[in-house]
Scaffold this motif. Structure first.
Motif, PDB file in Angstrom:
ATOM      1  N   THR A   1       0.845  -1.183   0.000  1.00  0.00           N
ATOM      2  CA  THR A   1       0.000   0.000   0.000  1.00  0.00           C
ATOM      3  C   THR A   1       0.886   1.241   0.000  1.00  0.00           C
ATOM      4  N   GLY A   2       0.304   2.365  -0.359  1.00  0.00           N
ATOM      5  CA  GLY A   2       1.026   3.628  -0.300  1.00  0.00           C
ATOM      6  C   GLY A   2       1.937   3.857  -1.493  1.00  0.00           C
ATOM      7  N   GLU A   3       2.916   4.729  -1.286  1.00  0.00           N
ATOM      8  CA  GLU A   3       3.843   5.107  -2.349  1.00  0.00           C
ATOM      9  C   GLU A   3       4.635   3.903  -2.856  1.00  0.00           C
ATOM     10  N   GLY A   4       4.694   3.750  -4.141  1.00  0.00           N
ATOM     11  CA  GLY A   4       5.432   2.643  -4.757  1.00  0.00           C
ATOM     12  C   GLY A   4       4.675   1.335  -4.805  1.00  0.00           C
ATOM     13  N   ALA A   5       3.415   1.335  -4.328  1.00  0.00           N
ATOM     14  CA  ALA A   5       2.642   0.089  -4.249  1.00  0.00           C
ATOM     15  C   ALA A   5       2.379  -0.520  -5.619  1.00  0.00           C
ATOM     16  N   LYS A   6       2.083   0.300  -6.608  1.00  0.00           N
ATOM     17  CA  LYS A   6       1.761  -0.243  -7.929  1.00  0.00           C
ATOM     18  C   LYS A   6       2.941  -1.029  -8.490  1.00  0.00           C
ATOM     19  N   GLN A   7       4.120  -0.452  -8.430  1.00  0.00           N
ATOM     20  CA  GLN A   7       5.324  -1.116  -8.942  1.00  0.00           C
ATOM     21  C   GLN A   7       5.630  -2.375  -8.130  1.00  0.00           C
ATOM     22  N   ALA A   8       5.493  -2.294  -6.811  1.00  0.00           N
ATOM     23  CA  ALA A   8       5.800  -3.436  -5.944  1.00  0.00           C
ATOM     24  C   ALA A   8       4.779  -4.558  -6.104  1.00  0.00           C
ATOM     25  N   ASN A   9       3.492  -4.224  -6.173  1.00  0.00           N
ATOM     26  CA  ASN A   9       2.457  -5.250  -6.313  1.00  0.00           C
ATOM     27  C   ASN A   9       2.575  -5.995  -7.637  1.00  0.00           C
ATOM     28  N   ALA A  10       3.132  -5.347  -8.640  1.00  0.00           N
ATOM     29  CA  ALA A  10       3.335  -6.013  -9.924  1.00  0.00           C
ATOM     30  C   ALA A  10       4.330  -7.162  -9.796  1.00  0.00           C
ATOM     31  N   GLN A  11       5.133  -7.158  -8.732  1.00  0.00           N
ATOM     32  CA  GLN A  11       6.138  -8.204  -8.532  1.00  0.00           C
ATOM     33  C   GLN A  11       5.703  -9.293  -7.555  1.00  0.00           C
ATOM     34  N   VAL A  12       4.525  -9.137  -6.951  1.00  0.00           N
ATOM     35  CA  VAL A  12       4.057 -10.121  -5.966  1.00  0.00           C
ATOM     36  C   VAL A  12       3.764 -11.461  -6.631  1.00  0.00           C
ATOM     37  N   ALA A  13       3.172 -11.440  -7.794  1.00  0.00           N
ATOM     38  CA  ALA A  13       2.892 -12.675  -8.543  1.00  0.00           C
ATOM     39  C   ALA A  13       3.120 -12.388 -10.014  1.00  0.00           C
ATOM     40  N   ARG A  14       3.479 -13.399 -10.735  1.00  0.00           N
ATOM     41  CA  ARG A  14       3.694 -13.234 -12.167  1.00  0.00           C
ATOM     42  C   ARG A  14       2.721 -14.125 -12.915  1.00  0.00           C
ATOM     43  N   PRO A  15       2.483 -13.823 -14.183  1.00  0.00           N
ATOM     44  CA  PRO A  15       1.585 -14.693 -14.955  1.00  0.00           C
ATOM     45  C   PRO A  15       2.138 -16.118 -14.998  1.00  0.00           C
ATOM     46  N   MET A  16       1.245 -17.059 -14.827  1.00  0.00           N
ATOM     47  CA  MET A  16       1.661 -18.459 -14.844  1.00  0.00           C
ATOM     48  C   MET A  16       1.747 -18.968 -16.273  1.00  0.00           C
ATOM     49  N   ARG A  17       2.649 -19.923 -16.480  1.00  0.00           N
ATOM     50  CA  ARG A  17       2.773 -20.563 -17.780  1.00  0.00           C
ATOM     51  C   ARG A  17       1.565 -21.458 -18.022  1.00  0.00           C
ATOM     52  N   LYS A  18       1.135 -21.524 -19.257  1.00  0.00           N
ATOM     53  CA  LYS A  18       0.037 -22.412 -19.604  1.00  0.00           C
ATOM     54  C   LYS A  18       0.507 -23.847 -19.468  1.00  0.00           C
ATOM     55  N   PRO A  19      -0.279 -24.748 -18.997  1.00  0.00           N
ATOM     56  CA  PRO A  19      -1.703 -24.724 -18.759  1.00  0.00           C
ATOM     57  C   PRO A  19      -2.070 -24.396 -17.310  1.00  0.00           C
ATOM     58  N   TYR A  20      -1.121 -23.881 -16.514  1.00  0.00           N
ATOM     59  CA  TYR A  20      -1.349 -23.611 -15.101  1.00  0.00           C
ATOM     60  C   TYR A  20      -2.148 -22.314 -14.922  1.00  0.00           C
ATOM     61  N   THR A  21      -2.966 -22.260 -13.845  1.00  0.00           N
ATOM     62  CA  THR A  21      -3.759 -21.065 -13.547  1.00  0.00           C
ATOM     63  C   THR A  21      -3.867 -20.884 -12.037  1.00  0.00           C
ATOM     64  N   TYR A  22      -4.432 -19.761 -11.641  1.00  0.00           N
ATOM     65  CA  TYR A  22      -4.695 -19.493 -10.227  1.00  0.00           C
ATOM     66  C   TYR A  22      -6.156 -19.801  -9.870  1.00  0.00           C
ATOM     67  N   GLN A  23      -6.861 -20.552 -10.689  1.00  0.00           N
ATOM     68  CA  GLN A  23      -8.281 -20.810 -10.460  1.00  0.00           C
ATOM     69  C   GLN A  23      -8.558 -21.464  -9.120  1.00  0.00           C
ATOM     70  N   PHE A  24      -7.619 -22.241  -8.619  1.00  0.00           N
ATOM     71  CA  PHE A  24      -7.827 -22.919  -7.334  1.00  0.00           C
ATOM     72  C   PHE A  24      -7.930 -21.929  -6.174  1.00  0.00           C
ATOM     73  N   ALA A  25      -7.406 -20.707  -6.354  1.00  0.00           N
ATOM     74  CA  ALA A  25      -7.384 -19.717  -5.277  1.00  0.00           C
ATOM     75  C   ALA A  25      -8.721 -18.997  -5.113  1.00  0.00           C
ATOM     76  N   GLY A  26      -9.641 -19.224  -5.993  1.00  0.00           N
ATOM     77  CA  GLY A  26     -10.961 -18.636  -5.838  1.00  0.00           C
ATOM     78  C   GLY A  26     -11.078 -17.381  -6.541  1.00  0.00           C
TER      79      GLY A  26
END
Length: 65
Positions: A40-65
């Motif tokens: 949150t706060g200053e720099g959050a957008k840049q930092a949150n972009a690094q929290v997770a990355r797109p998964m390679r196919k055929p994997y997804t985050y669907q299990f997380a709800g």
């Protein structure tokens, strides 16, 4: 059998290391909201972009709800 320590403790321990690396990459102090699981706060957008990355196919985050 259950592990020696709670799984949540391992998750939190690993999270701290990941947050440090993200702060080093962005080059600025950051604020982490553990309940929301995001920066949150200053720099959050840049930092949150690094929290997770797109998964390679055929994997997804669907299990997380």
């Amino acid at each position: 059998r259950d592990p020696i320590s709670p799984v949540e403790a391992g998750h939190l321990s690993a999270t701290v290391g990941h947050l440090i690396v993200i702060a080093l990459r962005t080059g600025q102090p950051l604020r982490w909201d553990p309940a929301a699981g995001k920066f949150t706060g200053e720099g959050a957008k840049q930092a949150n972009a690094q929290v997770a990355r797109p998964m390679r196919k055929p994997y997804t985050y669907q299990f997380a709800g």
